[in-house]
Scaffold this active site. Structure first.
Site, PDB file in Angstrom:
ATOM      1  N   LYS A  11      72.818  81.120  43.009  1.00 44.21           N
ATOM      2  CA  LYS A  11      73.069  81.026  41.568  1.00 44.21           C
ATOM      3  C   LYS A  11      73.030  82.406  40.893  1.00 44.21           C
ATOM      4  O   LYS A  11      72.555  83.381  41.495  1.00 44.21           O
ATOM      5  CB  LYS A  11      72.038  80.067  40.952  1.00 44.21           C
ATOM      6  CG  LYS A  11      72.168  78.623  41.470  1.00 44.21           C
ATOM      7  CD  LYS A  11      71.241  77.673  40.717  1.00 44.21           C
ATOM      8  CE  LYS A  11      71.406  76.243  41.210  1.00 44.21           C
ATOM      9  NZ  LYS A  11      70.590  75.277  40.425  1.00 44.21           N
ATOM     10  N   PHE A  59      69.232  69.004  29.570  1.00 47.63           N
ATOM     11  CA  PHE A  59      69.388  70.390  30.045  1.00 47.63           C
ATOM     12  C   PHE A  59      70.825  70.738  30.417  1.00 47.63           C
ATOM     13  O   PHE A  59      71.092  71.858  30.865  1.00 47.63           O
ATOM     14  CB  PHE A  59      68.460  70.654  31.239  1.00 47.63           C
ATOM     15  CG  PHE A  59      68.675  69.740  32.433  1.00 47.63           C
ATOM     16  CD1 PHE A  59      69.711  69.957  33.322  1.00 47.63           C
ATOM     17  CD2 PHE A  59      67.830  68.656  32.656  1.00 47.63           C
ATOM     18  CE1 PHE A  59      69.908  69.132  34.425  1.00 47.63           C
ATOM     19  CE2 PHE A  59      68.014  67.821  33.748  1.00 47.63           C
ATOM     20  CZ  PHE A  59      69.071  68.062  34.640  1.00 47.63           C
ATOM     21  N   ARG A  87      67.599  71.136  51.976  1.00 45.23           N
ATOM     22  CA  ARG A  87      66.750  70.825  50.816  1.00 45.23           C
ATOM     23  C   ARG A  87      65.304  71.250  51.089  1.00 45.23           C
ATOM     24  O   ARG A  87      64.597  71.698  50.191  1.00 45.23           O
ATOM     25  CB  ARG A  87      66.820  69.324  50.483  1.00 45.23           C
ATOM     26  CG  ARG A  87      68.214  68.823  50.083  1.00 45.23           C
ATOM     27  CD  ARG A  87      68.622  69.189  48.694  1.00 45.23           C
ATOM     28  NE  ARG A  87      67.762  68.643  47.675  1.00 45.23           N
ATOM     29  CZ  ARG A  87      68.099  68.614  46.386  1.00 45.23           C
ATOM     30  NH1 ARG A  87      69.275  69.101  45.969  1.00 45.23           N
ATOM     31  NH2 ARG A  87      67.278  68.130  45.492  1.00 45.23           N
ATOM     32  N   THR A  93      63.029  71.603  42.857  1.00 47.01           N
ATOM     33  CA  THR A  93      63.844  72.127  41.749  1.00 47.01           C
ATOM     34  C   THR A  93      63.039  73.110  40.894  1.00 47.01           C
ATOM     35  O   THR A  93      63.551  74.166  40.503  1.00 47.01           O
ATOM     36  CB  THR A  93      64.317  70.951  40.863  1.00 47.01           C
ATOM     37  OG1 THR A  93      64.894  69.952  41.695  1.00 47.01           O
ATOM     38  CG2 THR A  93      65.328  71.407  39.831  1.00 47.01           C
ATOM     39  N   ARG A 104      63.233  78.821  46.860  1.00 46.89           N
ATOM     40  CA  ARG A 104      62.947  78.790  45.423  1.00 46.89           C
ATOM     41  C   ARG A 104      61.563  79.357  45.114  1.00 46.89           C
ATOM     42  O   ARG A 104      61.366  80.008  44.080  1.00 46.89           O
ATOM     43  CB  ARG A 104      63.123  77.367  44.884  1.00 46.89           C
ATOM     44  CG  ARG A 104      64.609  77.036  44.673  1.00 46.89           C
ATOM     45  CD  ARG A 104      64.815  75.580  44.357  1.00 46.89           C
ATOM     46  NE  ARG A 104      66.173  75.298  43.887  1.00 46.89           N
ATOM     47  CZ  ARG A 104      66.691  74.074  43.872  1.00 46.89           C
ATOM     48  NH1 ARG A 104      65.998  73.035  44.298  1.00 46.89           N
ATOM     49  NH2 ARG A 104      67.921  73.886  43.424  1.00 46.89           N
ATOM     50  N   ASN A 114      67.038  78.742  39.136  1.00 46.50           N
ATOM     51  CA  ASN A 114      66.261  78.455  40.349  1.00 46.50           C
ATOM     52  C   ASN A 114      66.959  78.882  41.644  1.00 46.50           C
ATOM     53  O   ASN A 114      66.799  78.245  42.678  1.00 46.50           O
ATOM     54  CB  ASN A 114      65.818  76.984  40.365  1.00 46.50           C
ATOM     55  CG  ASN A 114      66.971  76.021  40.397  1.00 46.50           C
ATOM     56  OD1 ASN A 114      68.135  76.433  40.425  1.00 46.50           O
ATOM     57  ND2 ASN A 114      66.678  74.738  40.425  1.00 46.50           N
ATOM     58  N   HIS A 117      71.534  76.345  44.892  1.00 45.59           N
ATOM     59  CA  HIS A 117      71.892  74.925  44.858  1.00 45.59           C
ATOM     60  C   HIS A 117      71.951  74.418  46.290  1.00 45.59           C
ATOM     61  O   HIS A 117      72.349  75.157  47.195  1.00 45.59           O
ATOM     62  CB  HIS A 117      73.272  74.750  44.213  1.00 45.59           C
ATOM     63  CG  HIS A 117      73.887  73.393  44.471  1.00 45.59           C
ATOM     64  ND1 HIS A 117      73.536  72.288  43.750  1.00 45.59           N
ATOM     65  CD2 HIS A 117      74.775  72.978  45.412  1.00 45.59           C
ATOM     66  CE1 HIS A 117      74.214  71.235  44.226  1.00 45.59           C
ATOM     67  NE2 HIS A 117      74.971  71.636  45.230  1.00 45.59           N
TER      68      HIS A 117
HETATM   69  P1  ATP Z   1      70.736  71.646  42.534  1.00 46.90           P
HETATM   70  O1  ATP Z   1      71.601  70.429  42.308  1.00 46.90           O
HETATM   71  O2  ATP Z   1      71.161  72.846  41.710  1.00 46.90           O
HETATM   72  O3  ATP Z   1      70.560  71.966  43.985  1.00 46.90           O
HETATM   73  P2  ATP Z   1      68.379  70.020  42.333  1.00 46.90           P
HETATM   74  O4  ATP Z   1      69.166  69.041  43.135  1.00 46.90           O
HETATM   75  O5  ATP Z   1      67.081  70.487  42.880  1.00 46.90           O
HETATM   76  O6  ATP Z   1      69.251  71.304  42.022  1.00 46.90           O
HETATM   77  P3  ATP Z   1      69.069  68.510  39.999  1.00 46.90           P
HETATM   78  O7  ATP Z   1      68.217  67.422  39.475  1.00 46.90           O
HETATM   79  O8  ATP Z   1      70.327  68.173  40.721  1.00 46.90           O
HETATM   80  O9  ATP Z   1      68.131  69.462  40.881  1.00 46.90           O
HETATM   81  O10 ATP Z   1      69.406  69.465  38.775  1.00 46.90           O
HETATM   82  C1  ATP Z   1      70.482  70.381  38.836  1.00 46.90           C
HETATM   83  C2  ATP Z   1      70.084  71.686  38.228  1.00 46.90           C
HETATM   84  O11 ATP Z   1      69.852  71.500  36.839  1.00 46.90           O
HETATM   85  C3  ATP Z   1      68.754  72.260  38.729  1.00 46.90           C
HETATM   86  O12 ATP Z   1      68.860  72.990  39.904  1.00 46.90           O
HETATM   87  C4  ATP Z   1      68.346  73.149  37.595  1.00 46.90           C
HETATM   88  O13 ATP Z   1      69.077  74.388  37.640  1.00 46.90           O
HETATM   89  C5  ATP Z   1      68.802  72.350  36.394  1.00 46.90           C
HETATM   90  N1  ATP Z   1      67.712  71.524  35.891  1.00 46.90           N
HETATM   91  C6  ATP Z   1      67.227  70.377  36.413  1.00 46.90           C
HETATM   92  N2  ATP Z   1      66.209  69.883  35.698  1.00 46.90           N
HETATM   93  C7  ATP Z   1      66.052  70.749  34.678  1.00 46.90           C
HETATM   94  C8  ATP Z   1      65.153  70.818  33.572  1.00 46.90           C
HETATM   95  N3  ATP Z   1      64.228  69.883  33.356  1.00 46.90           N
HETATM   96  N4  ATP Z   1      65.285  71.865  32.722  1.00 46.90           N
HETATM   97  C9  ATP Z   1      66.229  72.818  32.898  1.00 46.90           C
HETATM   98  N5  ATP Z   1      67.102  72.820  33.933  1.00 46.90           N
HETATM   99  C10 ATP Z   1      67.015  71.806  34.804  1.00 46.90           C
HETATM  100 MG    MG Z   2      71.125  68.418  42.628  1.00 49.30          MG
END
Ligand code: ATP
Ligand code: MG
Length: 139
Positions: A11, A59, A87, A93, A104, A114, A117
């Site tokens: 990212k 968000f 993962r 996350t 992370r 973070n 992805h």
């Molecule tokens: P990714 O899909 O990026 O791998 P993830 O699967 O761990 O991350 P998701 O729930 O899919 O998490 O959320 C996608 C992205 O949205 C997160 O990686 C983060 O950048 C952002 N995000 C998620 N939750 C929050 C939150 N509460 N506040 C701000 N940003 C968030």
């Molecule tokens: Mg995700």
């Protein structure tokens, strides 16, 4: 359908901080093979489409702005049990909740910035790889 592949992005925060090489090294040392990789920059439309599943979340706007704020690296990775193992390598996350030794934990600045992805299912790995790479680039 390939079940041994996943899709990742380094990212904008990690790319900007110069952590791409260290992250790719961890990925390779964990046994992932690079299948396809590119540096690109998402428009807000592309970032919005990529994360469309989250469009009702509070968000979403912040996420789209962040993901289009600078260059990223997109890559398709191959390994047995790729989605789950990746993962595990990236961690939770929220970096505050990520296990020690995860990408992370080491490189993420916050829950939004973070570092990486990782696809959450084989089906999404396929869709997300197709978002960035043509069939010819995915052999
Ligand atoms: P990714 O899909 O990026 O791998 P993830 O699967 O761990 O991350 P998701 O729930 O899919 O998490 O959320 C996608 C992205 O949205 C997160 O990686 C983060 O950048 C952002 N995000 C998620 N939750 C929050 C939150 N509460 N506040 C701000 N940003 C968030
Ligand atoms: Mg995700």
């Amino acid at each position: 359908m390939a079940t041994n592949r996943t899709f990742t992005m380094i990212k904008p925060d990690a790319f900007e901080a110069g952590n791409s090489g260290a992250i790719l090294k961890m990925i390779e040392q964990t046994g992932f093979k690079l299948i396809a990789m590119k540096i690109t920059k998402l428009t807000s439309e592309m970032a919005g489409a990529f994360y469309e599943v989250h469009k009702e979340r509070g968000f979403y706007k912040e996420l789209v702005e962040f993901m289009s704020s600078g260059p990223i690296i997109a890559a398709i990775l191959e390994k047995d049990n790729a989605v789950a193992d990746f993962r595990k390598l990236i961690g939770a996350t929220d970096p505050a909740k990520a296990d020690v030794g995860t990408i992370r934990k080491l490189f993420a600045k916050s829950i939004s910035a973070n570092a990486v992805h990782g696809s959450d299912s084989d089906e999404n790995a396929q869709i997300e790889g197709g978002f960035f790479f043509s069939h010819l680039e995915r052999v």
